[in-house]
Design a protein around this motif. Structure first.
Motif, PDB file in Angstrom:
ATOM      1  N   GLY A 307       0.794  -1.216   0.000  1.00  0.00           N
ATOM      2  CA  GLY A 307       0.000   0.000   0.000  1.00  0.00           C
ATOM      3  C   GLY A 307       0.828   1.268   0.000  1.00  0.00           C
ATOM      4  O   GLY A 307       0.266   2.373   0.029  1.00  0.00           O
ATOM      5  N   ARG A 308       2.141   1.139  -0.030  1.00  0.00           N
ATOM      6  CA  ARG A 308       3.011   2.307   0.024  1.00  0.00           C
ATOM      7  C   ARG A 308       3.468   2.707  -1.372  1.00  0.00           C
ATOM      8  O   ARG A 308       3.147   2.072  -2.372  1.00  0.00           O
ATOM      9  N   ALA A 309       4.244   3.778  -1.450  1.00  0.00           N
ATOM     10  CA  ALA A 309       4.723   4.267  -2.740  1.00  0.00           C
ATOM     11  C   ALA A 309       5.500   3.174  -3.471  1.00  0.00           C
ATOM     12  O   ALA A 309       6.284   2.442  -2.848  1.00  0.00           O
ATOM     13  N   PRO A 310       5.301   3.038  -4.785  1.00  0.00           N
ATOM     14  CA  PRO A 310       6.023   2.006  -5.529  1.00  0.00           C
ATOM     15  C   PRO A 310       7.537   2.062  -5.350  1.00  0.00           C
ATOM     16  O   PRO A 310       8.205   1.023  -5.325  1.00  0.00           O
ATOM     17  N   LEU A 311       8.107   3.264  -5.221  1.00  0.00           N
ATOM     18  CA  LEU A 311       9.547   3.381  -5.067  1.00  0.00           C
ATOM     19  C   LEU A 311      10.026   2.703  -3.785  1.00  0.00           C
ATOM     20  O   LEU A 311      11.105   2.089  -3.762  1.00  0.00           O
ATOM     21  N   LEU A 312       9.250   2.796  -2.705  1.00  0.00           N
ATOM     22  CA  LEU A 312       9.643   2.141  -1.455  1.00  0.00           C
ATOM     23  C   LEU A 312       9.706   0.630  -1.636  1.00  0.00           C
ATOM     24  O   LEU A 312      10.613  -0.037  -1.117  1.00  0.00           O
ATOM     25  N   ALA A 313       8.723   0.079  -2.348  1.00  0.00           N
ATOM     26  CA  ALA A 313       8.726  -1.361  -2.598  1.00  0.00           C
ATOM     27  C   ALA A 313       9.919  -1.757  -3.461  1.00  0.00           C
ATOM     28  O   ALA A 313      10.589  -2.764  -3.197  1.00  0.00           O
ATOM     29  N   ALA A 314      10.205  -0.972  -4.502  1.00  0.00           N
ATOM     30  CA  ALA A 314      11.337  -1.282  -5.372  1.00  0.00           C
ATOM     31  C   ALA A 314      12.652  -1.249  -4.591  1.00  0.00           C
ATOM     32  O   ALA A 314      13.510  -2.128  -4.750  1.00  0.00           O
ATOM     33  N   ALA A 315      12.817  -0.238  -3.732  1.00  0.00           N
ATOM     34  CA  ALA A 315      14.052  -0.124  -2.957  1.00  0.00           C
ATOM     35  C   ALA A 315      14.188  -1.267  -1.957  1.00  0.00           C
ATOM     36  O   ALA A 315      15.285  -1.791  -1.737  1.00  0.00           O
ATOM     37  N   THR A 316      13.088  -1.666  -1.339  1.00  0.00           N
ATOM     38  CA  THR A 316      13.124  -2.769  -0.380  1.00  0.00           C
ATOM     39  C   THR A 316      13.517  -4.076  -1.059  1.00  0.00           C
ATOM     40  O   THR A 316      14.339  -4.841  -0.542  1.00  0.00           O
ATOM     41  N   LEU A 317      12.942  -4.344  -2.235  1.00  0.00           N
ATOM     42  CA  LEU A 317      13.283  -5.569  -2.954  1.00  0.00           C
ATOM     43  C   LEU A 317      14.727  -5.535  -3.463  1.00  0.00           C
ATOM     44  O   LEU A 317      15.425  -6.564  -3.444  1.00  0.00           O
ATOM     45  N   LEU A 318      15.197  -4.380  -3.892  1.00  0.00           N
ATOM     46  CA  LEU A 318      16.592  -4.270  -4.322  1.00  0.00           C
ATOM     47  C   LEU A 318      17.528  -4.575  -3.155  1.00  0.00           C
ATOM     48  O   LEU A 318      18.534  -5.282  -3.315  1.00  0.00           O
TER      49      LEU A 318
END
Length: 337
Positions: A307-318
């Protein structure tokens, strides 16, 4: 190229001591002046960068910071993405409040970041680490992004052969993830040609766009690439890919669904290109990444992240799935209209 100019893919810094932190702040100030933010906002950017690096030095494990330009509708700002692998924060709202400190300091760091930044967002999980995403603009702040992505070069390289692009073409929202063959400047050149061709391509469905990219990068060493088009009106995601770009749809209450990319190298041979349609209901998330990211991640391991900003999800997965022995790119997009 002027050494002081920061390219759109940005600069990564390992932040583990105060000497590094001062160099990062100077780089942020140079970028702010390069983008003509004006001295008052450059000063604010310096404060934001100093507070982020200070927190990384004091609290982070394997803390890194990306500084890059962001461009929207003819305007430019500076974006900083801080990533650390632990220990995380139990109560992020409390940790952001002035006066709260775990190290005996004044406890104004995260609060100062939020006040000086145009946009501030964060995600933290105890035992896993914290991600901060900050933007500094001079003037009105653009609306929230429906897609966010990061690119990181392999250890020892200054450029990445991976890349991504986002565009709106005659009402079509489309994203591209590209992995140039090999590493280093020639791989980066192949991906750069693909990104430029994607941004300039005539509007069309993903299969047509992939065919266009295949022709446009024939002068390069070639690339694996994929184009996705989420359509909130039809509730579908249209997708076409060549080579080893991984793509998954994560919908509420369902197992993630892998998308089909066909074998081939864009720019070489005569690859078959086929477009596929997938259900993409409201609240669904698209994740695309290069093979510099292992695919054993599960968004269910990160409560609230979808539910958060897509960039946060991308950074977490990276942070958790990216490997250092290869270039890495992660893109996350949402189904919201």
């Amino acid at each position: 190229m002027n050494a002081d100019v920061v390219a759109d893919h940005g600069l990564w810094f390992r932040v583990d001591n105060g000497a590094t932190a001062s160099g990062v702040r100077r780089a942020a100030e140079r970028l702010g002046r390069q983008l003509e933010l004006g001295e008052p906002r450059v000063a604010d950017l310096a404060i934001v960068t100093a507070e982020i690096t200070s927190n990384l030095v004091k609290h982070a494990q394997e803390g890194t910071l990306l500084i890059r330009p962001v461009r929207r509708a003819g305007r430019a700002g500076v974006e900083l993405v801080a990533i650390d692998a632990g220990p995380g924060m139990v109560d992020l709202a409390l940790s952001s409040a002035d006066g709260h400190s775990t190290t005996g300091t004044l406890g104004i760091g995260l609060g100062a970041i939020a006040r000086q930044a145009s946009r501030f967002d964060s995600y933290s999980l105890p035992g896993r680490g914290t991600v901060l995403a900050v933007q500094v603009w001079n003037g009105p702040v653009p609306g929230p992004d429906w897609a966010g992505a990061l690119v990181r070069p392999m250890t020892g390289e200054h450029v990445s052969g991976d890349g991504y692009a986002v565009r709106l073409a005659e009402g079509r929202r489309q994203v591209l993830v590209c992995d140039g063959l090999g590493h280093g400047p020639l791989a980066a050149a192949a991906t750069g040609a693909a990104l430029a061709a994607f941004r300039a391509a005539p509007a069309g469905p993903p299969g047509t766009v992939v065919q266009h990219l295949h022709r446009a990068i024939s002068h390069t060493r070639g690339a694996a690439l994929a184009v996705a088009e989420p359509d909130p009106v039809s509730g579908l995601l249209r997708y076409a890919g060549l080579g080893n770009i991984a793509a998954m749809i994560v919908a509420t209450g369902e197992r993630r669904r892998g998308l089909v990319s066909l074998p081939g190298i864009a720019g070489h041979q005569r690859p078959s290109v086929r477009e596929y349609d997938y259900p993409f209901p409201p609240g669904a998330t698209l994740v695309m990444h290069s093979d510099g990211v292992v695919d054993r991640w599960d968004l269910a391991d990160y409560p609230g992240l979808t539910g958060r900003a897509p960039l946060l999800a991308a950074a977490t997965l990276l942070r958790d799935a990216g490997v250092r022995r290869d270039d890495a790119c992660v893109l996350v997009a949402r189904a919201e209209s």
